[in-house]
Design a protein around this motif. Structure first.
Motif, mmCIF file in Angstrom:
data_model
loop_
_atom_site.group_PDB
_atom_site.id
_atom_site.type_symbol
_atom_site.label_atom_id
_atom_site.label_comp_id
_atom_site.label_asym_id
_atom_site.label_seq_id
_atom_site.Cartn_x
_atom_site.Cartn_y
_atom_site.Cartn_z
ATOM 1 N N THR A 1 14.743 38.370 134.764
ATOM 2 C CA THR A 1 15.257 39.292 133.754
ATOM 3 C C THR A 1 16.573 38.827 133.145
ATOM 4 O OG1 THR A 1 16.298 40.602 135.505
ATOM 5 C CG2 THR A 1 14.106 41.287 134.773
ATOM 6 N N ASP A 2 16.981 37.580 133.396
ATOM 7 C CA ASP A 2 18.191 37.053 132.757
ATOM 8 C C ASP A 2 18.038 37.097 131.239
ATOM 9 O OD1 ASP A 2 19.402 36.549 135.152
ATOM 10 O OD2 ASP A 2 19.094 34.377 135.111
ATOM 11 N N ARG A 3 19.172 37.254 130.546
ATOM 12 C CA ARG A 3 19.136 37.198 129.084
ATOM 13 C C ARG A 3 18.875 35.765 128.667
ATOM 14 N NH1 ARG A 3 20.037 40.730 125.538
ATOM 15 N NH2 ARG A 3 21.023 42.106 127.065
ATOM 16 N N ASP A 4 17.743 35.531 128.056
ATOM 17 C CA ASP A 4 17.291 34.169 127.783
ATOM 18 C C ASP A 4 16.055 34.263 126.899
ATOM 19 O OD1 ASP A 4 17.442 31.427 128.068
ATOM 20 O OD2 ASP A 4 16.748 31.365 130.140
ATOM 21 N N PRO A 5 15.811 33.283 126.035
ATOM 22 C CA PRO A 5 14.491 33.235 125.417
ATOM 23 C C PRO A 5 13.431 33.010 126.491
ATOM 24 C CG PRO A 5 16.043 31.816 124.251
ATOM 25 C CD PRO A 5 16.700 32.229 125.537
ATOM 26 N N ARG A 6 12.199 33.345 126.174
ATOM 27 C CA ARG A 6 11.081 33.099 127.079
ATOM 28 C C ARG A 6 10.169 32.049 126.472
ATOM 29 N NH1 ARG A 6 14.463 36.104 129.021
ATOM 30 N NH2 ARG A 6 14.070 37.724 130.592
ATOM 31 N N GLY A 7 9.923 30.993 127.227
ATOM 32 C CA GLY A 7 8.999 29.971 126.776
ATOM 33 C C GLY A 7 7.564 30.441 126.909
ATOM 34 N N ILE B 1 5.414 45.964 122.612
ATOM 35 C CA ILE B 1 6.720 45.417 122.968
ATOM 36 C C ILE B 1 7.447 46.402 123.876
ATOM 37 C CG2 ILE B 1 8.986 44.774 122.082
ATOM 38 C CD1 ILE B 1 6.886 42.709 121.558
ATOM 39 N N ALA B 2 7.979 45.875 124.970
ATOM 40 C CA ALA B 2 8.807 46.682 125.872
ATOM 41 C C ALA B 2 9.947 45.798 126.361
ATOM 42 C CB ALA B 2 8.001 47.215 127.047
ATOM 43 N N ASN B 3 11.163 46.276 126.188
ATOM 44 C CA ASN B 3 12.350 45.513 126.583
ATOM 45 C C ASN B 3 13.191 46.314 127.571
ATOM 46 O OD1 ASN B 3 11.803 43.358 124.713
ATOM 47 N ND2 ASN B 3 12.535 44.688 123.065
ATOM 48 N N MET B 4 14.096 45.627 128.222
ATOM 49 C CA MET B 4 15.059 46.274 129.100
ATOM 50 C C MET B 4 16.431 46.272 128.438
ATOM 51 S SD MET B 4 14.201 44.665 132.839
ATOM 52 C CE MET B 4 12.578 44.745 133.577
ATOM 53 N N ARG B 5 17.197 47.299 128.678
ATOM 54 C CA ARG B 5 18.601 47.266 128.317
ATOM 55 C C ARG B 5 19.335 46.447 129.374
ATOM 56 N NH1 ARG B 5 21.293 52.559 127.669
ATOM 57 N NH2 ARG B 5 22.588 51.470 126.142
ATOM 58 N N SER B 6 20.552 46.065 129.073
ATOM 59 C CA SER B 6 21.289 45.158 129.957
ATOM 60 C C SER B 6 21.419 45.699 131.371
ATOM 61 C CB SER B 6 22.682 44.874 129.395
ATOM 62 O OG SER B 6 22.604 44.020 128.289
ATOM 63 N N ASP B 7 21.722 46.994 131.499
ATOM 64 C CA ASP B 7 21.894 47.550 132.836
ATOM 65 C C ASP B 7 20.580 47.557 133.612
ATOM 66 O OD1 ASP B 7 20.820 49.436 131.128
ATOM 67 O OD2 ASP B 7 21.942 51.132 131.952
ATOM 68 N N GLU B 8 19.461 47.808 132.910
ATOM 69 C CA GLU B 8 18.164 47.755 133.571
ATOM 70 C C GLU B 8 17.841 46.338 134.028
ATOM 71 O OE1 GLU B 8 15.053 50.546 131.522
ATOM 72 O OE2 GLU B 8 16.291 49.668 129.944
ATOM 73 N N ALA B 9 18.126 45.358 133.180
ATOM 74 C CA ALA B 9 17.835 43.962 133.521
ATOM 75 C C ALA B 9 18.666 43.500 134.711
ATOM 76 C CB ALA B 9 18.093 43.061 132.310
ATOM 77 N N LEU C 1 23.126 45.689 120.982
ATOM 78 C CA LEU C 1 23.436 44.316 120.558
ATOM 79 C C LEU C 1 24.938 44.075 120.591
ATOM 80 C CD1 LEU C 1 22.930 41.549 119.179
ATOM 81 C CD2 LEU C 1 22.820 42.776 116.997
ATOM 82 N N ILE C 2 25.706 44.982 120.009
ATOM 83 C CA ILE C 2 27.161 44.823 119.979
ATOM 84 C C ILE C 2 27.715 44.786 121.399
ATOM 85 C CG2 ILE C 2 29.336 45.833 119.228
ATOM 86 C CD1 ILE C 2 27.599 44.702 116.945
ATOM 87 N N ASP C 3 27.279 45.704 122.244
ATOM 88 C CA ASP C 3 27.756 45.732 123.635
ATOM 89 C C ASP C 3 27.426 44.433 124.355
ATOM 90 O OD1 ASP C 3 28.775 48.259 123.316
ATOM 91 O OD2 ASP C 3 27.094 49.286 124.290
#
Length: 481
Positions: free
Chosen positions: A105-111, A222-230, A437-439
């Motif tokens: 769940t690191d912030r990163d593109p996914r290959g 599409i389903a994403n996590m917010r930073s705290d969830e990740a 995004l700003i946070d």
């Protein structure tokens, strides 16, 4: 009664004792003549092939691709030749910058690497879960990846290096905006789109060519996590995406994607408002609408992770008749770099491994090399041309043409508008996702020196004045409007 299977060495010799090493007496030192012990230890020491420099941690699955719409007039690729045609596939998903032990769940593109086992050989679409990339010239790729890895002195991740490079590479802004939105932390591999990212060529049966971009749209949504969830998931289940994919397939909940393409006439490339070969840009879907092609379903997990996922090797140079390349500079660099990485990491005969081996006949004159295990061509001659009716070239496999001109030189892309599409993306986000995004950007830039912060904020401002103002405010910077 269960059949007895005799334990042997790798050369087939029976093993007498697999519990006790040979020693000189009951308490004596271990003997070098204990060939079974030596073999076990030596093989164990070599169980880990070098991890990928990028895309080190990944998950994979087998599946099938089925054509759902007629596109035979656009490409002579046989696996796309008729509605209903099915082709087996293997996909490897991955994070990009992290090591094999990093969190899913690191912030990163996914290959997203897709191998189609077609009757004309393997076709690989090697892309990401984003339609753009950070840079557009392969000369910058090693430098970019160095910034994503560990500091050579501290061996720690280095935000200063990351943002210093990005602030001096404004073409990265579109991808930065994507990455620091919630799309940078997708909720597993099933809930994200996949893109070929680059521009490719389709060639029809009568030799007509068009430019093409690939879009695989997740049917799961599409389903994403917010930073705290990740961050929380990284602490409780760092293998979340790997587990989610495996368990979904294991319980019969097969993930699927719909393939769409954008098609651009060859001549449009000369006049389109953005360079269509610049991988930091997208083509507007208003200009080139999505055309449905087929459906991809993953329905079988690997039996052995190392054999099928870790040893899988993909390259955008693996094409079939009906598919061609473009002058996209990053694509051109990847045509060499990917296969070369596999020759180093897995070996020169990596394409003979079962996971990489084509399901169509293979005939060539390449011989020898480490780990050659397929008969090495037997007694057949190893040169061409020859008088022995050996394999010959196929004129029908000719690539499509595109016009090239100009004098030798090192040229920059003519288009320096790095801001329009990044600003459009920012304004497209709902207010709550703009806030995230700003946070995310502010938190990532806090450790960075003030001069780099100021330089990067100027890029945000050029994309959207509110974008730059809010990042500056979050960092406590005073900047002019």
């Amino acid at each position: 009664m269960t059949e007895f299977k005799r334990l042997t060495t790798t050369t087939g010799s029976p093993v007498h004792d697999n519990q006790n090493s040979q020693t000189a007496g009951q308490r004596g030192p271990v003997l070098l003549q204990d060939f079974h012990l030596i073999e076990k230890l030596a093989h164990f020491n070599r169980e880990r092939i070098p991890e990928r420099v990028v895309h080190a941690k990944g998950a994979g699955a087998h599946g099938v691709f089925e054509v759902t719409h007629d596109v035979h007039h656009l490409t002579k690729a046989k696996f796309l030749s008729e509605v209903g045609k099915k082709t087996p596939v293997f996909i490897r998903f991955s994070t990009v910058a992290g090591e094999r032990g990093s969190a899913d769940t690191d912030r990163d593109p996914r290959g997203t690497a897709i191998k189609f086992y077609t009757e004309d050989g393997n076709y690989d679409i090697v892309g990401n879960n984003t339609p753009v990339f950070f840079i557009r010239d392969p000369l910058k790729f090693p430098d970019f990846i160095h910034t994503q890895k560990r500091n050579p002195q501290t061996n720690l991740k280095d935000p200063q290096a990351i943002w210093d490079f990005w602030s001096l590479s404004p073409e990265a802004l579109h991808q930065i905006t994507t990455l620091f939105s919630n799309r940078g932390t997708p909720k597993g591999y099933r809930h994200m789109h996949m893109f070929g990212s680059h521009t490719f060529q389709w060639i029809s049966e009568d030799g007509q060519t068009v430019w093409v971009k690939y879009h695989f749209k997740s049917e799961q949504g599409i389903a994403n996590m917010r930073s705290d969830e990740a961050r929380h998931m990284a602490s409780v289940d760092p293998d979340f995406a790997t587990r989610d994919l495996f368990e979904a397939i294991d319980r019969g909940q097969f993930p699927a994607w719909r393939l769409f393409v954008q098609i651009m006439p060859l001549e449009d490339a000369h006049s389109y408002r953005f360079d269509p070969f610049d991988v930091t840009k997208v083509w507007s879907q208003k200009d080139y609408p999505l055309i449905p092609v087929g459906r991809l379903v993953l329905n079988r997990n690997p039996e052995n992770y190392f054999a099928e996922v870790e040893q899988s090797a993909f390259s955008p140079a693996n094409i079939v008749p009906g598919i061609g390349f473009s002058p996209d500079k990053m694509l051109q660099g990847r045509l060499f770099a990917y296969a070369d990485a596999h020759r180093y990491r897995v070996g020169t005969n990596h394409n003979a491994l079962p996971i990489n081996q084509p399901q169509s006949p293979v005939h060539h004159y390449q011989r020898d090399g480490a780990m050659r295990f397929d008969g090495n061509g037997g007694s057949a001659i190893n040169y061409e041309p020859n008088s022995a009716n050996g394999p010959k070239e196929d004129g029908d496999a000719k690539l499509g043409n595109y016009e090239v001109s100009g004098a030798w030189g090192s040229y920059a892309y003519p288009d320096d508008d790095h801001y329009t599409q990044a600003g459009d993306l920012f304004r497209l986000l709902p207010p709550n996702e703009q806030d995230d995004l700003i946070d995310n950007v502010v938190n990532a830039m806090r450790p960075v020196t003030r001069d780099v912060q100021l330089r990067q904020v100027e890029h945000f401002k050029k994309a959207d004045i509110d974008y730059g103002r809010r990042v500056a405010q979050g960092l406590g910077l005073v900047v002019e409007n």
